[in-house]
Structure formats: C-alpha cells, structure tokens
Motif scaffolding. Structure first.
Motif, PDB file in Angstrom:
ATOM      1  N   SER A  30      49.097  10.614 105.843  1.00 42.43           N
ATOM      2  CA  SER A  30      49.919  11.572 106.589  1.00 42.43           C
ATOM      3  C   SER A  30      51.322  11.010 106.631  1.00 42.43           C
ATOM      4  O   SER A  30      51.520   9.799 106.549  1.00 42.43           O
ATOM      5  CB  SER A  30      49.371  11.802 108.001  1.00 42.43           C
ATOM      6  N   ASN A  31      52.294  11.917 106.738  1.00 43.98           N
ATOM      7  CA  ASN A  31      53.672  11.495 106.637  1.00 43.98           C
ATOM      8  C   ASN A  31      54.540  12.476 107.405  1.00 43.98           C
ATOM      9  O   ASN A  31      54.429  13.678 107.213  1.00 43.98           O
ATOM     10  CB  ASN A  31      54.061  11.484 105.151  1.00 43.98           C
ATOM     11  N   PHE A  32      55.400  11.959 108.287  1.00 48.39           N
ATOM     12  CA  PHE A  32      56.283  12.820 109.056  1.00 48.39           C
ATOM     13  C   PHE A  32      57.405  13.377 108.181  1.00 48.39           C
ATOM     14  O   PHE A  32      57.872  12.718 107.257  1.00 48.39           O
ATOM     15  CB  PHE A  32      56.897  12.068 110.244  1.00 48.39           C
ATOM     16  N   SER A  33      57.844  14.571 108.528  1.00 51.37           N
ATOM     17  CA  SER A  33      58.995  15.212 107.904  1.00 51.37           C
ATOM     18  C   SER A  33      60.194  14.285 108.038  1.00 51.37           C
ATOM     19  O   SER A  33      60.333  13.565 109.020  1.00 51.37           O
ATOM     20  CB  SER A  33      59.259  16.540 108.613  1.00 51.37           C
ATOM     21  N   THR A  34      61.076  14.327 107.048  1.00 51.10           N
ATOM     22  CA  THR A  34      62.282  13.501 107.104  1.00 51.10           C
ATOM     23  C   THR A  34      63.322  14.092 108.053  1.00 51.10           C
ATOM     24  O   THR A  34      64.174  13.364 108.545  1.00 51.10           O
ATOM     25  CB  THR A  34      62.915  13.338 105.710  1.00 51.10           C
ATOM     26  N   LYS A  72      48.232  10.392  98.454  1.00 47.07           N
ATOM     27  CA  LYS A  72      49.490  10.112  99.151  1.00 47.07           C
ATOM     28  C   LYS A  72      50.355  11.358  99.120  1.00 47.07           C
ATOM     29  O   LYS A  72      50.357  12.092  98.141  1.00 47.07           O
ATOM     30  CB  LYS A  72      50.199   8.948  98.459  1.00 47.07           C
ATOM     31  N   CYS A  73      51.074  11.580 100.213  1.00 43.13           N
ATOM     32  CA  CYS A  73      52.040  12.682 100.270  1.00 43.13           C
ATOM     33  C   CYS A  73      53.321  12.176 100.916  1.00 43.13           C
ATOM     34  O   CYS A  73      53.270  11.320 101.788  1.00 43.13           O
ATOM     35  CB  CYS A  73      51.479  13.872 101.039  1.00 43.13           C
ATOM     36  N   CYS A  74      54.461  12.681 100.451  1.00 37.99           N
ATOM     37  CA  CYS A  74      55.724  12.313 101.087  1.00 37.99           C
ATOM     38  C   CYS A  74      56.766  13.403 100.857  1.00 37.99           C
ATOM     39  O   CYS A  74      56.804  14.043  99.818  1.00 37.99           O
ATOM     40  CB  CYS A  74      56.223  10.954 100.624  1.00 37.99           C
ATOM     41  N   TRP A  75      57.571  13.599 101.885  1.00 39.50           N
ATOM     42  CA  TRP A  75      58.624  14.614 101.887  1.00 39.50           C
ATOM     43  C   TRP A  75      59.856  14.085 101.172  1.00 39.50           C
ATOM     44  O   TRP A  75      60.199  12.909 101.309  1.00 39.50           O
ATOM     45  CB  TRP A  75      59.032  14.947 103.314  1.00 39.50           C
ATOM     46  N   ASN A  76      60.571  14.974 100.471  1.00 38.30           N
ATOM     47  CA  ASN A  76      61.843  14.548  99.905  1.00 38.30           C
ATOM     48  C   ASN A  76      62.904  14.531 101.003  1.00 38.30           C
ATOM     49  O   ASN A  76      62.623  14.882 102.155  1.00 38.30           O
ATOM     50  CB  ASN A  76      62.249  15.420  98.707  1.00 38.30           C
ATOM     51  N   HIS A  77      64.108  14.138 100.668  1.00 40.86           N
ATOM     52  CA  HIS A  77      65.164  13.898 101.667  1.00 40.86           C
ATOM     53  C   HIS A  77      65.551  15.131 102.469  1.00 40.86           C
ATOM     54  O   HIS A  77      66.017  15.008 103.592  1.00 40.86           O
ATOM     55  CB  HIS A  77      66.396  13.294 100.992  1.00 40.86           C
ATOM     56  N   ASN A  78      65.378  16.337 101.929  1.00 43.33           N
ATOM     57  CA  ASN A  78      65.772  17.537 102.686  1.00 43.33           C
ATOM     58  C   ASN A  78      64.583  18.447 103.026  1.00 43.33           C
ATOM     59  O   ASN A  78      64.775  19.616 103.367  1.00 43.33           O
ATOM     60  CB  ASN A  78      66.878  18.310 101.965  1.00 43.33           C
ATOM     61  N   ASP A  79      63.385  17.916 102.916  1.00 45.70           N
ATOM     62  CA  ASP A  79      62.147  18.608 103.311  1.00 45.70           C
ATOM     63  C   ASP A  79      61.833  19.861 102.510  1.00 45.70           C
ATOM     64  O   ASP A  79      61.021  20.678 102.930  1.00 45.70           O
ATOM     65  CB  ASP A  79      62.162  18.965 104.802  1.00 45.70           C
ATOM     66  N   THR A  80      62.409  20.033 101.338  1.00 48.08           N
ATOM     67  CA  THR A  80      62.100  21.203 100.523  1.00 48.08           C
ATOM     68  C   THR A  80      60.900  20.965  99.618  1.00 48.08           C
ATOM     69  O   THR A  80      60.265  21.911  99.160  1.00 48.08           O
ATOM     70  CB  THR A  80      63.297  21.620  99.647  1.00 48.08           C
ATOM     71  N   CYS A  95      56.534  23.062  96.806  1.00 47.89           N
ATOM     72  CA  CYS A  95      57.555  23.639  97.670  1.00 47.89           C
ATOM     73  C   CYS A  95      56.997  23.742  99.084  1.00 47.89           C
ATOM     74  O   CYS A  95      55.926  24.336  99.295  1.00 47.89           O
ATOM     75  CB  CYS A  95      57.960  25.022  97.170  1.00 47.89           C
ATOM     76  N   THR A  96      57.699  23.189 100.061  1.00 43.63           N
ATOM     77  CA  THR A  96      57.201  23.220 101.439  1.00 43.63           C
ATOM     78  C   THR A  96      57.304  24.607 102.052  1.00 43.63           C
ATOM     79  O   THR A  96      56.534  24.949 102.938  1.00 43.63           O
ATOM     80  CB  THR A  96      57.960  22.213 102.327  1.00 43.63           C
ATOM     81  N   GLU A  97      58.233  25.413 101.585  1.00 45.45           N
ATOM     82  CA  GLU A  97      58.411  26.752 102.150  1.00 45.45           C
ATOM     83  C   GLU A  97      57.316  27.716 101.697  1.00 45.45           C
ATOM     84  O   GLU A  97      56.701  28.401 102.498  1.00 45.45           O
ATOM     85  CB  GLU A  97      59.777  27.319 101.757  1.00 45.45           C
TER      86      GLU A  97
END
Length: 176
Positions: A30-34, A72-80, A95-97
């Motif tokens: 699990s990984n929190f949004s940036t 593993k999962c991880c968000w990019n710098h702008n959460d897109t 795509c997160t949207e």
C-alpha cells in the motif's frame, strides 16, 4: 485475512477501526498518494489496485490491472499515474482518474518483479527490479500517454511512441 485494512494505534496498542473486505487475496503493498495524505492505494495477488480514503475509511475505486499478482504500487509525482509491478515481470502504468491501463513494459523476461519506485528527483524516471537479477530504469514520457488537448483523454499504449525505446531504458545487472 479478508482483504481489508485495519488502522492500528501504536500508542494505545489497539485496532482503532477496520475497513471491510476489499481485495479477494493477499495484499502485498500500500502506498499513500503523493499529493493527498488522506488517499492511499493497495495492490494484491488478485490483480487489482484499490484506491482508498483514509479520512472516511471507504473504498474509492477498484482498478483491474491484470490477471496475476501485483507486488508493488506507487503514485507518480502528480498522482495521475500509479505504477505497479507484477508476477510476470511487467511494469504497468494505470491512469488514476479513469482506471485504464496506459502502457505495459515487459522488461524482465517474464520473471517476477517485486519492487519499483518513481525517482524523487526526476519525475519521469521509474526504477524496477526483478528476480531476473536486473534493475531497469524507464523513462516514462507522460505526455505520450495522455492526449495533450485533454489530460484525461488517454492515448494509452495504442500510441506507438508510448513504448520505451532502447534509449529510454537502462539495464543494470545486479548479480554476476
């Protein structure tokens, strides 16, 4: 055991609350949004990524990524984009949207990939490792994954330029 989450208060040494079943199999990461400290993503053996609200303990979205384990999962710098790595050694960008798979990179010879991470200094660089004893650095040109006229309109892997070239991928051998 039920694919859910629990919040444990370390000072009180007790479970504060539980979020009911979400995944149908083992959760590996699990990984929190940036950008939003109240949102996090989880990934599982069931091939899904789930996006959760930590502020109201609810499931926001389920993204069906593949039919194999995601480690593993991880968000990019702008959460897109959320990047994941799979049992088949794929690095998959979602795509997160919309929840749509943008591109799949198959750099690890069909061997499990257990870790990946976006660079904190270079927002379009993604590192991934595998049991094939290599580390791959991928240059992800996000502008090639999204339509410039509409950031939410995806071009996905249908756009030929979205695929990495030999210039955009660096391989390092981890073992001799």
């Amino acid at each position: 055991t039920d694919g859910g989450f629990q919040v444990y208060d370390m000072t009180k040494k007790r479970v504060e609350y539980s979020v009911g079943a979400g995944h149908t199999e083992t959760i590996f990461d699990s990984n929190f949004s940036t950008l939003n400290p109240n949102v996090f993503a989880s990934c599982s053996f069931d091939g899904t990524v789930k996006i959760w609200s930590a502020s109201d303990n609810k499931l926001i979205k389920t993204i069906h990524v593949c039919d194999t384990a995601i480690y593993k999962c991880c968000w990019n710098h702008n959460d897109t984009i959320i990047a994941v790595c799979s049992f088949r050694g794929e690095t998959i960008l979602v795509c997160t949207e919309t929840g749509r798979v943008l591109v799949r990179y198959s750099h690890h010879s069909n061997q499990p990939s257990y870790a990946l991470e976006w660079s904190p200094n270079e927002p379009e660089m993604l590192a991934t490792t595998s049991v094939d004893q290599t580390a791959k650095i991928i240059h992800v040109e996000a502008s090639l994954l999204f339509d410039a006229a509409s950031p939410s309109a995806l071009t996905g892997s249908r756009k030929k330029a979205a695929a990495p070239t030999t210039k955009s991928t660096i391989t390092a051998s981890l073992c001799h």
